[in-house]
Write a protein that holds these residues in place. Structure first.
Motif, short mmCIF file in Angstrom:
data_model
loop_
_atom_site.label_atom_id
_atom_site.label_comp_id
_atom_site.label_asym_id
_atom_site.label_seq_id
_atom_site.Cartn_x
_atom_site.Cartn_y
_atom_site.Cartn_z
N LYS A 156 0.84 -1.20 0.00
CA LYS A 156 0.00 0.00 0.00
C LYS A 156 0.87 1.26 0.00
CE LYS A 156 -4.05 -2.04 2.24
NZ LYS A 156 -4.99 -1.96 3.39
N PRO A 157 0.43 2.31 -0.69
CA PRO A 157 1.20 3.57 -0.71
C PRO A 157 1.44 4.10 0.70
CG PRO A 157 -0.54 3.62 -2.37
CD PRO A 157 -0.78 2.39 -1.54
N GLY A 158 2.67 4.48 0.97
CA GLY A 158 3.04 4.99 2.29
C GLY A 158 3.38 3.91 3.30
N GLN A 159 3.24 2.65 2.92
CA GLN A 159 3.56 1.54 3.82
C GLN A 159 4.35 0.46 3.07
OE1 GLN A 159 0.56 0.52 6.89
NE2 GLN A 159 -0.87 1.65 5.63
N GLU A 160 5.24 0.90 2.22
CA GLU A 160 6.00 -0.03 1.39
C GLU A 160 7.17 -0.68 2.11
OE1 GLU A 160 4.62 3.45 -1.30
OE2 GLU A 160 5.51 3.19 0.71
N ARG A 161 7.53 -0.17 3.27
CA ARG A 161 8.60 -0.78 4.07
C ARG A 161 8.02 -1.20 5.41
NH1 ARG A 161 12.45 -1.64 0.42
NH2 ARG A 161 13.75 -2.25 2.18
N VAL A 162 8.30 -2.43 5.82
CA VAL A 162 7.84 -2.92 7.13
C VAL A 162 9.05 -3.01 8.05
CG1 VAL A 162 6.76 -4.81 8.39
CG2 VAL A 162 5.92 -4.18 6.12
N LEU A 163 8.94 -2.34 9.19
CA LEU A 163 10.03 -2.33 10.17
C LEU A 163 9.66 -3.18 11.38
CD1 LEU A 163 10.97 1.47 10.16
CD2 LEU A 163 11.78 -0.36 8.65
N SER A 164 10.63 -3.93 11.86
CA SER A 164 10.51 -4.67 13.11
C SER A 164 11.22 -3.85 14.18
CB SER A 164 11.15 -6.05 12.97
OG SER A 164 11.14 -6.72 14.21
N ILE A 165 10.51 -3.52 15.24
CA ILE A 165 11.04 -2.59 16.23
C ILE A 165 11.04 -3.22 17.61
CG2 ILE A 165 10.77 -0.32 17.28
CD1 ILE A 165 9.38 0.54 14.68
N ASP A 166 12.20 -3.31 18.22
CA ASP A 166 12.32 -3.74 19.61
C ASP A 166 12.01 -2.57 20.51
OD1 ASP A 166 13.97 -6.57 19.74
OD2 ASP A 166 14.46 -5.39 17.96
N ILE A 167 11.04 -2.74 21.41
CA ILE A 167 10.75 -1.69 22.39
C ILE A 167 10.82 -2.29 23.79
CG2 ILE A 167 9.28 -0.41 20.78
CD1 ILE A 167 6.86 -1.42 22.35
N THR A 168 11.00 -1.42 24.78
CA THR A 168 11.12 -1.90 26.15
C THR A 168 9.76 -2.32 26.70
OG1 THR A 168 10.78 0.26 27.18
CG2 THR A 168 13.05 -0.32 26.53
N ARG A 169 9.78 -3.33 27.55
CA ARG A 169 8.53 -3.76 28.20
C ARG A 169 7.99 -2.66 29.11
NH1 ARG A 169 7.19 -9.62 30.61
NH2 ARG A 169 5.21 -9.12 31.62
N ASP A 170 8.86 -1.98 29.83
CA ASP A 170 8.42 -0.90 30.71
C ASP A 170 7.69 0.18 29.92
OD1 ASP A 170 9.45 -2.15 32.92
OD2 ASP A 170 11.26 -0.90 33.05
N GLY A 171 8.24 0.52 28.76
CA GLY A 171 7.61 1.54 27.94
C GLY A 171 6.26 1.10 27.42
N PHE A 172 6.18 -0.14 26.96
CA PHE A 172 4.93 -0.65 26.42
C PHE A 172 3.85 -0.67 27.50
CE2 PHE A 172 2.23 -4.34 25.13
CZ PHE A 172 1.65 -3.73 24.03
N GLU A 173 4.20 -1.11 28.71
CA GLU A 173 3.20 -1.16 29.77
C GLU A 173 2.85 0.23 30.28
OE1 GLU A 173 3.99 -4.09 32.77
OE2 GLU A 173 3.88 -5.75 31.32
N TRP A 174 3.79 1.19 30.20
CA TRP A 174 3.46 2.58 30.52
C TRP A 174 2.40 3.08 29.55
CZ3 TRP A 174 3.23 7.32 28.24
CH2 TRP A 174 3.21 8.45 29.06
N ALA A 175 2.56 2.76 28.27
CA ALA A 175 1.59 3.18 27.27
C ALA A 175 0.22 2.56 27.54
CB ALA A 175 2.07 2.79 25.87
N LEU A 176 0.19 1.28 27.90
CA LEU A 176 -1.08 0.62 28.19
C LEU A 176 -1.74 1.21 29.43
CD1 LEU A 176 -0.18 -3.14 27.61
CD2 LEU A 176 -1.49 -1.65 26.10
N ALA A 177 -0.95 1.45 30.47
CA ALA A 177 -1.50 1.97 31.72
C ALA A 177 -2.09 3.37 31.55
CB ALA A 177 -0.41 1.98 32.80
N GLY A 178 -1.52 4.16 30.64
CA GLY A 178 -2.00 5.53 30.46
C GLY A 178 -2.99 5.71 29.35
#
Length: 211
Positions: free
Chosen positions: A63-85
């Motif tokens: 699809k236009p604007g999504q021609e590259r797929v990136l795999s991104i390692d993120i921290t668990r603390d950050g992910f759960e901060w996002a969920l909690a807020g």
């Protein structure tokens, strides 16, 4: 897969999250190991735990604007901060009491959560839902500056899986897919997201797998 008591909302995660971007955004990010211009911090960024949901979203990187797929390692603390807020993107009487309370929370929270139908290999909707987490304001800055650990361009793998599926070799295609595991969601966060504890964040973290 056992249904959850909340309409089969599930959380599974592979070790990375996946996002779809234009080459103009993706290639500088891969080179720098972090998001840099022209990535825009002033727009909502979505974390999508489900790899196959992202393939539905980006059309296997076609699809236009999504021609590259990136795999991104993120921290668990950050992910759960996002969920909690985060606030649910839709009003739920049992969680919010009244629409005015939900509306205020939605406007002030640094993120939002929505549950979209999960997708199988051929991308038709399944009868259970996968988590999507939208980040805005402070959450985007934390994501870019603190949570991202590594960025890898997996577009060649995405094209390979798509070609295998189109060629009818499903066994080889499945062997290439990211391995996803049940995510042990803390009870307090699960309650706020109208999910079930120990729920599966279905296959990891609209878009990032596209912006």
């Amino acid at each position: 897969m056992a249904p959850s008591p909340h309409g089969r909302r599930q959380m599974r995660m592979p070790p990375q999250v996946h996002f779809g971007y234009s080459p103009q955004v993706a290639l500088p990010a891969v080179a720098a190991g972090r998001f840099v211009a022209p990535f825009k911090r002033d727009r909502m960024t979505w974390i999508k735990p489900s790899f196959l949901w992202m393939m539905y979203r980006c059309g296997w990187a076609t699809k236009p604007g999504q021609e590259r797929v990136l795999s991104i390692d993120i921290t668990r603390d950050g992910f759960e901060w996002a969920l909690a807020g985060a606030c649910l993107s839709h009003y739920d009487r049992e969680l919010h009491g009244d629409k005015a309370t939900w509306s205020r929370q939605l406007k002030t929270s640094p993120g939002r959560v929505q549950w979209d139908p999960e997708r199988p290999r051929h991308l038709t909707a399944l009868p259970y839902r996968s988590l999507q987490v939208g980040l805005t304001r402070e959450a985007v800055d934390r994501y870019v500056d603190d949570w991202v650990v590594a960025i890898t361009d997996i577009t060649p793998m995405v094209h390979q899986v798509r070609n295998l599926l189109h060629g009818g070799d499903e066994q080889a295609a499945v062997a290439q897919l990211p391995v996803e595991h049940v995510y042990p969601l803390p009870d307090q966060i699960a309650a706020a997201l109208n999910a079930s504890p120990g729920v599966t964040i279905s296959k990891v973290p609209e878009q990032q797998h596209g912006q």
